[in-house]
Each structure stands twice: as structure tokens, then as C-alpha cells.
Design a protein around this motif. Structure first.
Motif, PDB file in Angstrom:
ATOM      1  N   PRO A  83      70.630 -17.380  38.812  1.00  0.00           N
ATOM      2  CA  PRO A  83      70.033 -17.430  37.483  1.00  0.00           C
ATOM      3  C   PRO A  83      71.019 -17.194  36.334  1.00  0.00           C
ATOM      4  N   GLU A  84      70.593 -17.627  35.158  1.00  0.00           N
ATOM      5  CA  GLU A  84      71.345 -17.407  33.926  1.00  0.00           C
ATOM      6  C   GLU A  84      70.858 -16.153  33.199  1.00  0.00           C
ATOM      7  N   PHE A  85      70.177 -15.262  33.906  1.00  0.00           N
ATOM      8  CA  PHE A  85      69.657 -14.040  33.304  1.00  0.00           C
ATOM      9  C   PHE A  85      69.910 -12.868  34.251  1.00  0.00           C
ATOM     10  N   ASN A  86      69.902 -11.659  33.703  1.00  0.00           N
ATOM     11  CA  ASN A  86      69.933 -10.439  34.515  1.00  0.00           C
ATOM     12  C   ASN A  86      68.509 -10.146  34.955  1.00  0.00           C
ATOM     13  N   GLU A  87      68.332  -9.702  36.199  1.00  0.00           N
ATOM     14  CA  GLU A  87      66.999  -9.373  36.698  1.00  0.00           C
ATOM     15  C   GLU A  87      66.995  -7.933  37.203  1.00  0.00           C
ATOM     16  N   TYR A  88      66.143  -7.126  36.580  1.00  0.00           N
ATOM     17  CA  TYR A  88      65.983  -5.713  36.913  1.00  0.00           C
ATOM     18  C   TYR A  88      64.685  -5.593  37.706  1.00  0.00           C
ATOM     19  N   THR A  89      64.750  -5.122  38.945  1.00  0.00           N
ATOM     20  CA  THR A  89      63.579  -5.077  39.821  1.00  0.00           C
ATOM     21  C   THR A  89      63.348  -3.658  40.317  1.00  0.00           C
ATOM     22  N   VAL A  90      62.116  -3.159  40.119  1.00  0.00           N
ATOM     23  CA  VAL A  90      61.693  -1.845  40.593  1.00  0.00           C
ATOM     24  C   VAL A  90      60.607  -2.059  41.634  1.00  0.00           C
ATOM     25  N   VAL A  91      60.804  -1.530  42.831  1.00  0.00           N
ATOM     26  CA  VAL A  91      59.833  -1.693  43.918  1.00  0.00           C
ATOM     27  C   VAL A  91      58.817  -0.556  43.834  1.00  0.00           C
ATOM     28  N   LEU A  92      57.533  -0.930  43.817  1.00  0.00           N
ATOM     29  CA  LEU A  92      56.440   0.041  43.737  1.00  0.00           C
ATOM     30  C   LEU A  92      55.877   0.379  45.112  1.00  0.00           C
ATOM     31  N   LYS A  93      55.800  -0.625  45.992  1.00  0.00           N
ATOM     32  CA  LYS A  93      55.279  -0.433  47.352  1.00  0.00           C
ATOM     33  C   LYS A  93      56.040  -1.346  48.300  1.00  0.00           C
ATOM     34  N   GLY A  94      56.193  -0.901  49.537  1.00  0.00           N
ATOM     35  CA  GLY A  94      56.806  -1.740  50.563  1.00  0.00           C
ATOM     36  C   GLY A  94      58.310  -1.816  50.443  1.00  0.00           C
ATOM     37  N   LEU A  95      58.851  -2.954  50.905  1.00  0.00           N
ATOM     38  CA  LEU A  95      60.294  -3.175  50.928  1.00  0.00           C
ATOM     39  C   LEU A  95      60.594  -4.579  50.432  1.00  0.00           C
ATOM     40  N   LEU A  96      61.540  -4.676  49.511  1.00  0.00           N
ATOM     41  CA  LEU A  96      62.033  -5.959  49.029  1.00  0.00           C
ATOM     42  C   LEU A  96      63.469  -6.086  49.521  1.00  0.00           C
ATOM     43  N   ARG A  97      63.751  -7.138  50.268  1.00  0.00           N
ATOM     44  CA  ARG A  97      65.107  -7.376  50.764  1.00  0.00           C
ATOM     45  C   ARG A  97      65.802  -8.326  49.790  1.00  0.00           C
ATOM     46  N   VAL A  98      67.009  -7.959  49.390  1.00  0.00           N
ATOM     47  CA  VAL A  98      67.778  -8.748  48.438  1.00  0.00           C
ATOM     48  C   VAL A  98      69.084  -9.157  49.098  1.00  0.00           C
ATOM     49  N   LYS A  99      69.207 -10.457  49.396  1.00  0.00           N
ATOM     50  CA  LYS A  99      70.470 -10.984  49.908  1.00  0.00           C
ATOM     51  C   LYS A  99      71.328 -11.382  48.714  1.00  0.00           C
TER      52      LYS A  99
END
Length: 81
Positions: A14-30
Motif C-alpha cells: 500500500p501507499e499508506f501506513n496501516e496501524y492495526t490493533v487486535v481486539l480478539k483472536g490472532l491476526l497473522r501478518v506476513k
């Protein structure tokens, strides 16, 4: 956002910064340097121009908030494929 168990988003640069906060579960980021598992209560920043791919591999899926700066648009996400 909510993602179900087994969900895999196409990779993107992407051409943007992405700030991600996980509330429940698991998010895998490759990313180009490996993989980060982000659990409830944790956050991750994907910088503009960095290739990333999000997924939710665990049975309960994931619930998270993603903030894109500047705002997300289909024209600036540059998904693979």
C-alpha cells in the motif's frame, strides 16, 4: 473488522501506513522479513511501501481495528494478483 477462521487476504504493497490493533483472536501478518502473530491487546504498524499479507489462522478468527493514513482506497492498496 472481523475476519473468519482460515481467512487470508491477498498480499499488498500500500501507499499508506496501516496501524492495526487486535481486539480478539490472532491476526497473522506476513512481511518481507518474516511473520508476526498479533494477539488481542497487541498492535502492529505496516509502513507504506512495505509488502504485507494479513490472515486469521485460528478457529475463532480475529476482530481488529485498522487505521490507514492517508485513508485506504482501492487505487492505493496495490493488492497482489
Amino acid at each position: 473488522m472481523r475476519s473468519p477462521a482460515g481467512w487470508v487476504e491477498p498480499g499488498q504493497t500500500p501507499e499508506f501506513n496501516e496501524y492495526t490493533v487486535v481486539l480478539k483472536g490472532l491476526l497473522r501478518v506476513k512481511h518481507a522479513g518474516g511473520t508476526i502473530d498479533v494477539r488481542a491487546g497487541q498492535a502492529v504498524i505496516a509502513r507504506r511501501g512495505e509488502w504485507v499479507q494479513y490472515s486469521s489462522p485460528e478457529p475463532e478468527g480475529a476482530e481488529y481495528v485498522a487505521v490507514c493514513v492517508p485513508a485506504f482506497s482501492p487505487e492505493t492498496v496495490h493488492r497482489d494478483g
